[in-house]
Design a protein around this motif. Sequence first.
Motif, PDB file in Angstrom:
ATOM      1  N   GLU A   6       0.767  -1.371  -0.132  1.00  0.00           N
ATOM      2  CA  GLU A   6      -0.303   0.011  -0.030  1.00  0.00           C
ATOM      3  C   GLU A   6       0.847   1.381  -0.091  1.00  0.00           C
ATOM      4  OE1 GLU A   6      -3.579  -0.477   2.957  1.00  0.00           O
ATOM      5  OE2 GLU A   6      -2.021  -1.776   3.647  1.00  0.00           O
ATOM      6  N   HIS A   7       2.040   1.158   0.760  1.00  0.00           N
ATOM      7  CA  HIS A   7       3.116   2.249   0.772  1.00  0.00           C
ATOM      8  C   HIS A   7       4.472   1.945   0.528  1.00  0.00           C
ATOM      9  CE1 HIS A   7       4.295   6.127   2.433  1.00  0.00           C
ATOM     10  NE2 HIS A   7       5.156   5.317   3.338  1.00  0.00           N
ATOM     11  N   LEU A   8       5.207   2.677  -0.333  1.00  0.00           N
ATOM     12  CA  LEU A   8       6.184   2.371  -0.680  1.00  0.00           C
ATOM     13  C   LEU A   8       7.328   3.346   0.128  1.00  0.00           C
ATOM     14  CD1 LEU A   8       5.762   1.928  -4.325  1.00  0.00           C
ATOM     15  CD2 LEU A   8       6.064   0.015  -2.846  1.00  0.00           C
ATOM     16  N   VAL A   9       8.629   2.846   0.409  1.00  0.00           N
ATOM     17  CA  VAL A   9       9.618   3.755   0.863  1.00  0.00           C
ATOM     18  C   VAL A   9      10.809   3.552   0.323  1.00  0.00           C
ATOM     19  CG1 VAL A   9      10.882   4.317   3.010  1.00  0.00           C
ATOM     20  CG2 VAL A   9       8.416   3.305   3.332  1.00  0.00           C
ATOM     21  N   PHE A  10      11.336   4.410  -0.398  1.00  0.00           N
ATOM     22  CA  PHE A  10      12.597   4.418  -1.161  1.00  0.00           C
ATOM     23  C   PHE A  10      13.667   5.121  -0.350  1.00  0.00           C
ATOM     24  CE2 PHE A  10       9.193   4.132  -4.268  1.00  0.00           C
ATOM     25  CZ  PHE A  10       9.489   3.104  -5.207  1.00  0.00           C
ATOM     26  N   VAL A  11      14.939   4.500  -0.226  1.00  0.00           N
ATOM     27  CA  VAL A  11      15.931   5.018   0.422  1.00  0.00           C
ATOM     28  C   VAL A  11      17.250   4.698  -0.469  1.00  0.00           C
ATOM     29  CG1 VAL A  11      17.069   4.821   2.735  1.00  0.00           C
ATOM     30  CG2 VAL A  11      14.796   3.883   2.570  1.00  0.00           C
ATOM     31  N   ARG A  46      -1.397   3.942  -4.363  1.00  0.00           N
ATOM     32  CA  ARG A  46      -0.438   3.760  -3.567  1.00  0.00           C
ATOM     33  C   ARG A  46       0.400   5.151  -3.240  1.00  0.00           C
ATOM     34  NH1 ARG A  46      -0.889  -0.163  -6.962  1.00  0.00           N
ATOM     35  NH2 ARG A  46      -0.705  -2.185  -6.255  1.00  0.00           N
ATOM     36  N   THR A  47       1.011   5.114  -2.016  1.00  0.00           N
ATOM     37  CA  THR A  47       1.601   6.163  -1.560  1.00  0.00           C
ATOM     38  C   THR A  47       3.290   5.946  -1.531  1.00  0.00           C
ATOM     39  OG1 THR A  47       1.318   5.912   0.648  1.00  0.00           O
ATOM     40  CG2 THR A  47      -0.209   7.263  -0.353  1.00  0.00           C
ATOM     41  N   ALA A  48       3.959   7.130  -1.163  1.00  0.00           N
ATOM     42  CA  ALA A  48       5.389   6.833  -0.993  1.00  0.00           C
ATOM     43  C   ALA A  48       6.125   7.713  -0.140  1.00  0.00           C
ATOM     44  CB  ALA A  48       6.039   6.624  -2.439  1.00  0.00           C
ATOM     45  N   ASP A  49       7.231   7.305   0.658  1.00  0.00           N
ATOM     46  CA  ASP A  49       8.072   8.047   1.359  1.00  0.00           C
ATOM     47  C   ASP A  49       9.362   8.281   0.521  1.00  0.00           C
ATOM     48  OD1 ASP A  49       6.290   9.243   3.055  1.00  0.00           O
ATOM     49  OD2 ASP A  49       6.710   8.012   4.766  1.00  0.00           O
ATOM     50  N   LEU A  50      10.034   9.037   0.409  1.00  0.00           N
ATOM     51  CA  LEU A  50      11.363   9.205  -0.004  1.00  0.00           C
ATOM     52  C   LEU A  50      12.433   9.635   1.042  1.00  0.00           C
ATOM     53  CD1 LEU A  50      11.123  10.833  -3.441  1.00  0.00           C
ATOM     54  CD2 LEU A  50      10.434   8.611  -2.642  1.00  0.00           C
ATOM     55  N   MET A  81      12.095  11.649  -9.529  1.00  0.00           N
ATOM     56  CA  MET A  81      11.472  10.354  -8.821  1.00  0.00           C
ATOM     57  C   MET A  81       9.969  10.859  -8.498  1.00  0.00           C
ATOM     58  SD  MET A  81      13.203   7.822  -7.838  1.00  0.00           S
ATOM     59  CE  MET A  81      12.129   7.281  -6.166  1.00  0.00           C
ATOM     60  N   THR A  82       9.757  12.185  -8.008  1.00  0.00           N
ATOM     61  CA  THR A  82       8.474  12.330  -7.624  1.00  0.00           C
ATOM     62  C   THR A  82       7.316  12.483  -8.776  1.00  0.00           C
ATOM     63  OG1 THR A  82       8.715  14.750  -7.456  1.00  0.00           O
ATOM     64  CG2 THR A  82       9.033  13.465  -5.496  1.00  0.00           C
ATOM     65  N   ARG A  83       7.877  12.938  -9.823  1.00  0.00           N
ATOM     66  CA  ARG A  83       6.944  13.432 -11.095  1.00  0.00           C
ATOM     67  C   ARG A  83       7.244  12.482 -12.255  1.00  0.00           C
ATOM     68  NH1 ARG A  83       8.290  19.946 -11.789  1.00  0.00           N
ATOM     69  NH2 ARG A  83       7.647  20.456  -9.405  1.00  0.00           N
ATOM     70  N   THR A  84       8.305  12.219 -12.658  1.00  0.00           N
ATOM     71  CA  THR A  84       8.497  11.337 -13.930  1.00  0.00           C
ATOM     72  C   THR A  84       8.568   9.901 -13.735  1.00  0.00           C
ATOM     73  OG1 THR A  84      10.978  11.814 -13.949  1.00  0.00           O
ATOM     74  CG2 THR A  84       9.617  13.450 -14.727  1.00  0.00           C
ATOM     75  N   ILE A  85       8.537   9.671 -12.512  1.00  0.00           N
ATOM     76  CA  ILE A  85       8.512   8.139 -12.307  1.00  0.00           C
ATOM     77  C   ILE A  85       7.498   7.718 -11.602  1.00  0.00           C
ATOM     78  CG2 ILE A  85       9.873   6.066 -11.180  1.00  0.00           C
ATOM     79  CD1 ILE A  85      12.369   7.491 -11.899  1.00  0.00           C
ATOM     80  N   LEU A  86       7.301   8.130 -10.155  1.00  0.00           N
ATOM     81  CA  LEU A  86       6.020   7.746  -9.341  1.00  0.00           C
ATOM     82  C   LEU A  86       5.166   8.362  -9.700  1.00  0.00           C
ATOM     83  CD1 LEU A  86       8.305   7.684  -5.886  1.00  0.00           C
ATOM     84  CD2 LEU A  86       7.907   5.990  -7.499  1.00  0.00           C
ATOM     85  N   THR A 107       3.715  10.611  -3.950  1.00  0.00           N
ATOM     86  CA  THR A 107       4.684  10.974  -2.883  1.00  0.00           C
ATOM     87  C   THR A 107       4.410  11.871  -1.538  1.00  0.00           C
ATOM     88  OG1 THR A 107       6.366  11.030  -4.544  1.00  0.00           O
ATOM     89  CG2 THR A 107       7.080  11.782  -2.314  1.00  0.00           C
ATOM     90  N   ARG A 108       4.165  11.482  -0.590  1.00  0.00           N
ATOM     91  CA  ARG A 108       3.823  11.993   0.812  1.00  0.00           C
ATOM     92  C   ARG A 108       4.682  13.006   1.098  1.00  0.00           C
ATOM     93  NH1 ARG A 108       1.124   8.308   4.909  1.00  0.00           N
ATOM     94  NH2 ARG A 108       3.362   7.919   5.303  1.00  0.00           N
TER      95      ARG A 108
END
Length: 206
Positions: free
Chosen positions: A89-94, A136-140, A163-168, A175-176
Amino acid sequence: MSEETKSGATPLEGDGKRILMILGTPKNNSFCHALGEAYAQGARSKGHVVRQLKLGEMTYDPVLREGYEQSQQLEPDLLEAQRQIHWAEHLVFVYPVWWGGIPALLKGFFDRTFLPGFAFKYRNRSQLWDKLLSGRTADLLVTMDTPPWYFRWIYGAPGHRQMTRTILGFSGIKTRRLAEFAPVRPSSEEQRQSWLRRAEALGVRA
């Protein structure tokens, strides 16, 4: 494939939010890993289920060799990654910022997995597209050696926009939060511990 280090399917308790963390650095031991563990600890403390994909330990060709003109067979690790993304439900990219953008290994991961039919679908006779990963949402969590103000105002934050615009965003993932931890190279141990506490707090609010 190891459940814990690749598929991320380590048995975890909790019935909260389904979170998939993607560690986008080829380094096996880095500050990104420490930030990821801190975030995961915070999220699990609230009953969320956290799985991890460590790209540096996965086996796949990061080069999309024929673009979208020909089909390129997905390796087992990438097929599993797609299953995990659908689960989440939620993705985290590090990941670190290198040369103003995301590491080649992470970019190759997107090239190989965020494919037409999985992440998006072009519409017939239209320049519009369907965003197949919507909902889905994401934190970076991003590390840099460049001061954040300089990266934003002098360089224009190209990696963040990518990351925020052209991929996710292109795929429907919202992106939250984008948290910068920088500059890392001259940072003190006290500063790094403060950043780890901040990452844990972000996990608590996942």
